[in-house]
Design a protein around this motif. Structure first.
Motif, PDB file in Angstrom:
ATOM      1  N   GLU A  58       0.833  -1.203   0.000  1.00 46.79           N
ATOM      2  CA  GLU A  58       0.000   0.000   0.000  1.00 46.79           C
ATOM      3  C   GLU A  58       0.870   1.257   0.000  1.00 46.79           C
ATOM      4  O   GLU A  58       0.586   2.229  -0.710  1.00 46.79           O
ATOM      5  CB  GLU A  58      -0.909  -0.003   1.231  1.00 46.79           C
ATOM      6  CG  GLU A  58      -1.812   1.214   1.321  1.00 46.79           C
ATOM      7  CD  GLU A  58      -2.668   1.207   2.580  1.00 46.79           C
ATOM      8  OE1 GLU A  58      -3.527   2.105   2.697  1.00 46.79           O
ATOM      9  OE2 GLU A  58      -2.461   0.328   3.444  1.00 46.79           O
ATOM     10  N   ARG A  59       1.941   1.215   0.789  1.00 45.52           N
ATOM     11  CA  ARG A  59       2.823   2.377   0.895  1.00 45.52           C
ATOM     12  C   ARG A  59       3.484   2.697  -0.446  1.00 45.52           C
ATOM     13  O   ARG A  59       3.491   3.854  -0.881  1.00 45.52           O
ATOM     14  CB  ARG A  59       3.880   2.113   1.960  1.00 45.52           C
ATOM     15  CG  ARG A  59       4.799   3.286   2.255  1.00 45.52           C
ATOM     16  CD  ARG A  59       5.739   2.955   3.385  1.00 45.52           C
ATOM     17  NE  ARG A  59       6.785   3.966   3.514  1.00 45.52           N
ATOM     18  CZ  ARG A  59       7.840   3.848   4.294  1.00 45.52           C
ATOM     19  NH1 ARG A  59       7.988   2.767   5.032  1.00 45.52           N
ATOM     20  NH2 ARG A  59       8.747   4.800   4.340  1.00 45.52           N
ATOM     21  N   VAL A  60       4.023   1.690  -1.114  1.00 43.88           N
ATOM     22  CA  VAL A  60       4.748   1.945  -2.357  1.00 43.88           C
ATOM     23  C   VAL A  60       3.793   2.353  -3.478  1.00 43.88           C
ATOM     24  O   VAL A  60       4.128   3.204  -4.310  1.00 43.88           O
ATOM     25  CB  VAL A  60       5.614   0.729  -2.756  1.00 43.88           C
ATOM     26  CG1 VAL A  60       4.775  -0.409  -3.323  1.00 43.88           C
ATOM     27  CG2 VAL A  60       6.695   1.145  -3.759  1.00 43.88           C
ATOM     28  N   LEU A  61       2.608   1.785  -3.496  1.00 44.60           N
ATOM     29  CA  LEU A  61       1.644   2.133  -4.536  1.00 44.60           C
ATOM     30  C   LEU A  61       1.125   3.559  -4.386  1.00 44.60           C
ATOM     31  O   LEU A  61       0.698   4.181  -5.361  1.00 44.60           O
ATOM     32  CB  LEU A  61       0.473   1.144  -4.528  1.00 44.60           C
ATOM     33  CG  LEU A  61       0.801  -0.287  -4.970  1.00 44.60           C
ATOM     34  CD1 LEU A  61      -0.432  -1.173  -4.859  1.00 44.60           C
ATOM     35  CD2 LEU A  61       1.344  -0.312  -6.398  1.00 44.60           C
ATOM     36  N   ASN A  62       1.160   4.086  -3.159  1.00 43.21           N
ATOM     37  CA  ASN A  62       0.670   5.443  -2.911  1.00 43.21           C
ATOM     38  C   ASN A  62       1.752   6.510  -3.064  1.00 43.21           C
ATOM     39  O   ASN A  62       1.465   7.702  -2.933  1.00 43.21           O
ATOM     40  CB  ASN A  62       0.054   5.534  -1.510  1.00 43.21           C
ATOM     41  CG  ASN A  62      -1.307   4.868  -1.443  1.00 43.21           C
ATOM     42  OD1 ASN A  62      -2.042   4.844  -2.421  1.00 43.21           O
ATOM     43  ND2 ASN A  62      -1.640   4.315  -0.287  1.00 43.21           N
ATOM     44  N   MET A  63       2.983   6.087  -3.321  1.00 38.07           N
ATOM     45  CA  MET A  63       4.050   7.062  -3.528  1.00 38.07           C
ATOM     46  C   MET A  63       3.861   7.762  -4.870  1.00 38.07           C
ATOM     47  O   MET A  63       3.615   7.121  -5.885  1.00 38.07           O
ATOM     48  CB  MET A  63       5.419   6.370  -3.490  1.00 38.07           C
ATOM     49  CG  MET A  63       5.822   5.889  -2.119  1.00 38.07           C
ATOM     50  SD  MET A  63       7.424   5.031  -2.152  1.00 38.07           S
ATOM     51  CE  MET A  63       7.631   4.633  -0.416  1.00 38.07           C
ATOM     52  N   LYS A  64       3.981   9.087  -4.868  1.00 42.23           N
ATOM     53  CA  LYS A  64       3.749   9.858  -6.085  1.00 42.23           C
ATOM     54  C   LYS A  64       4.976   9.909  -6.990  1.00 42.23           C
ATOM     55  O   LYS A  64       4.862  10.173  -8.181  1.00 42.23           O
ATOM     56  CB  LYS A  64       3.309  11.276  -5.716  1.00 42.23           C
ATOM     57  CG  LYS A  64       1.967  11.306  -4.975  1.00 42.23           C
ATOM     58  CD  LYS A  64       1.563  12.719  -4.608  1.00 42.23           C
ATOM     59  CE  LYS A  64       0.235  12.720  -3.877  1.00 42.23           C
ATOM     60  NZ  LYS A  64      -0.196  14.088  -3.483  1.00 42.23           N
ATOM     61  N   SER A  65       6.145   9.679  -6.422  1.00 43.82           N
ATOM     62  CA  SER A  65       7.388   9.760  -7.185  1.00 43.82           C
ATOM     63  C   SER A  65       7.914   8.366  -7.501  1.00 43.82           C
ATOM     64  O   SER A  65       8.093   7.536  -6.607  1.00 43.82           O
ATOM     65  CB  SER A  65       8.442  10.539  -6.394  1.00 43.82           C
ATOM     66  OG  SER A  65       9.740  10.326  -6.921  1.00 43.82           O
ATOM     67  N   GLU A  66       8.168   8.101  -8.788  1.00 44.17           N
ATOM     68  CA  GLU A  66       8.744   6.807  -9.157  1.00 44.17           C
ATOM     69  C   GLU A  66      10.143   6.652  -8.568  1.00 44.17           C
ATOM     70  O   GLU A  66      10.563   5.539  -8.238  1.00 44.17           O
ATOM     71  CB  GLU A  66       8.801   6.643 -10.676  1.00 44.17           C
ATOM     72  CG  GLU A  66       9.310   5.269 -11.093  1.00 44.17           C
ATOM     73  CD  GLU A  66       9.302   5.049 -12.593  1.00 44.17           C
ATOM     74  OE1 GLU A  66      10.367   4.718 -13.134  1.00 44.17           O
ATOM     75  OE2 GLU A  66       8.233   5.213 -13.211  1.00 44.17           O
ATOM     76  N   MET A  67      10.872   7.761  -8.415  1.00 47.12           N
ATOM     77  CA  MET A  67      12.204   7.688  -7.817  1.00 47.12           C
ATOM     78  C   MET A  67      12.132   7.161  -6.381  1.00 47.12           C
ATOM     79  O   MET A  67      12.931   6.332  -5.958  1.00 47.12           O
ATOM     80  CB  MET A  67      12.864   9.065  -7.835  1.00 47.12           C
ATOM     81  CG  MET A  67      14.293   9.078  -7.309  1.00 47.12           C
ATOM     82  SD  MET A  67      15.022  10.733  -7.402  1.00 47.12           S
ATOM     83  CE  MET A  67      15.088  10.972  -9.179  1.00 47.12           C
ATOM     84  N   HIS A  68      11.121   7.643  -5.620  1.00 49.52           N
ATOM     85  CA  HIS A  68      10.941   7.163  -4.257  1.00 49.52           C
ATOM     86  C   HIS A  68      10.496   5.700  -4.249  1.00 49.52           C
ATOM     87  O   HIS A  68      10.922   4.928  -3.380  1.00 49.52           O
ATOM     88  CB  HIS A  68       9.917   8.026  -3.520  1.00 49.52           C
ATOM     89  CG  HIS A  68      10.431   9.386  -3.181  1.00 49.52           C
ATOM     90  ND1 HIS A  68       9.617  10.494  -3.055  1.00 49.52           N
ATOM     91  CD2 HIS A  68      11.690   9.836  -2.940  1.00 49.52           C
ATOM     92  CE1 HIS A  68      10.350  11.554  -2.755  1.00 49.52           C
ATOM     93  NE2 HIS A  68      11.614  11.178  -2.689  1.00 49.52           N
TER      94      HIS A  68
END
Length: 208
Positions: free
Chosen positions: A39-49
């Motif tokens: 859930e955390r990674v899918l909600n990240m707005k930056s592909e770099m993050h």
């Protein structure tokens, strides 16, 4: 590219650095995430993050751990279920994990001129030995930031200030370590702080 560098400061401590050359999809397909991490990674707005987050899980695998072994306390400090100490960092296309029997902190930062703009926010005592027209001024500022960030992660105490409570003893470009201090609430803590440079980045780590 898989593992970029492994450092073993002592028999109980290992640092592993990853150079992130894989795409988000390549990294995503290479790791198994628990529901909270997914859930955390899918909600990240930056592909770099996202790539940084996933590359840390690749590094965990290099240590023999999985995402389910990694947890965070109420202050956001990571810990491993087996009791080993861990610290995590990523910056642009590099990430690093340090695991030890001792309390540790690690940080990676890209060397950029813009650090000079915020230097007054994290540098105090160190201005006494920094020379602004030194060709290595930005690199030295980055080392100081990385060491103080590592101290902050290691100490994990709300209210700790980079500028007021952390200080870094003078060092030269040829050095790979220096002494740093945390002076907090009338208690002083001394640490040997290690640092290295590669491909325009600086990495520092501190072991208690």
């Amino acid at each position: 590219m898989p593992l970029y560098k492994t450092i073993t400061p002592n028999s109980q401590t290992t640092v592993k650095i990853w150079k992130i050359t894989e795409s988000y999809n390549e990294l995503f397909q290479s790791v198994n995430l628990k529901p909270k991490s997914l859930e955390r990674v899918l909600n990240m707005k930056s592909e770099m993050h996202q790539r940084g987050f996933l590359s840390v899980r690749m590094l965990l695998a290099e240590f023999g751990y999985n995402d389910v072994d990694l947890h965070y306390d109420k202050n956001g400090k990571p810990y491993l279920k087996d009791g080993k100490q861990i610290s995590i960092t990523h910056s642009f296309n590099f990430s690093a994990v340090i695991i030890s029997d001792s309390i540790v902190g690690v940080d990676i930062e890209k060397q950029r001129d813009k650090i000079n703009i915020i230097a007054h926010k994290f540098v105090d005592y160190e201005f006494d030995y920094l020379i602004e027209n030194d060709t290595n001024y930005i690199k030295k500022l980055t080392v100081i930031w990385c060491i103080k960030e590592s101290l902050y992660k290691l100490f994990a105490t709300p209210g700790l200030s980079f500028k007021q409570h952390c200080l870094v003893i003078p060092f030269s470009e040829e050095d790979s370590e220096t002494v740093s201090w945390i002076d907090y609430h009338e208690k002083k803590h001394c640490y040997i702080s290690h640092f290295l440079e590669f491909e325009g980045f600086t990495c520092a780590y501190v072991i208690a």
